[in-house]
Design an enzyme around this catalytic site. Structure first.
Site, PDB file in Angstrom:
ATOM      1  N   ARG A  75       0.838  -1.211   0.000  1.00 53.61           N
ATOM      2  CA  ARG A  75       0.000   0.000   0.000  1.00 53.61           C
ATOM      3  C   ARG A  75       0.875   1.264   0.000  1.00 53.61           C
ATOM      4  O   ARG A  75       0.530   2.259  -0.631  1.00 53.61           O
ATOM      5  CB  ARG A  75      -0.924   0.034   1.215  1.00 53.61           C
ATOM      6  N   LYS A 119      -6.223   1.826   2.056  1.00 55.47           N
ATOM      7  CA  LYS A 119      -7.203   0.739   2.082  1.00 55.47           C
ATOM      8  C   LYS A 119      -6.874  -0.244   3.204  1.00 55.47           C
ATOM      9  O   LYS A 119      -5.743  -0.695   3.350  1.00 55.47           O
ATOM     10  CB  LYS A 119      -7.195   0.011   0.728  1.00 55.47           C
TER      11      LYS A 119
END
Length: 180
Positions: A75, A119
């Site tokens: 991420r 996320k």
């Protein structure tokens, strides 16, 4: 040819010095040209924390890393920007407590507030590693004026996720594969 350059950098910095490796990789990519003369751009993301590692498979064995840290590093890379290194909060703390004087700035979101949405994590504080202050001749720093703050993750060039750090003690379904 670019992989050979990266292999030499891994050997030079020892792979556990991931932030220094990422800075050197950005510097190496600046000078690299494909056969047709085009440039290659990368982005890097680092996260620190527990992982589980092991060789998986019989027909084509792979060295795999598992855990939330692997997912978080991914991420950090995917929400980074071209030719930049983004690090998570724990990695920032570890870099600040190291013997190396890293030049790090807190990343601000598009709304002007610290942190970005990630996320599976919500809004998290992340940081840009711009270089090393007071470095010796064997290491080249990324100069801040060479960074393009307007460039966002939407301009997706070649992707690179650079490493995760110790110690192995907890697993999840997230994983990264590396040929053995």
């Amino acid at each position: 040819e670019l992989y050979t350059i990266f292999d030499a950098l891994v050997e030079k910095f020892n792979v556990y010095k991931v932030a220094k490796f990422a800075l050197a990789a950005l510097e190496a990519v600046k000078n690299f040209r494909k056969e047709d003369g085009t440039t290659v751009l990368i982005r890097c993301g680092l996260a620190s924390g527990p992982v589980v590692a092991g060789v998986v498979g019989k027909a084509m064995p792979r060295y795999c890393l598992f855990g939330d840290t692997v997912n978080f590093a991914s991420r950090m890379e995917s929400t980074s920007s071209s030719m930049k290194i983004q690090v998570a909060e724990l990695t920032h703390s570890l870099l600040q407590s190291s013997n190396t004087n890293f030049h790090i700035k807190k990343r601000m979101g598009q709304d002007g507030l610290p942190g970005i949405p990630v996320k599976g994590k919500g809004r998290v504080n992340t940081y840009w590693v711009h270089g090393i202050q007071e470095f010796n001749d064997s290491f080249v720093s990324i100069k801040e004026d060479e960074l393009d703050p307007a460039q966002d993750p939407a301009s997706r060039p070649a992707e690179v996720m650079v490493g995760v750090e110790p110690p192995p003690d907890e697993a999840s379904h997230a994983g990264a594969n590396f040929p053995v």
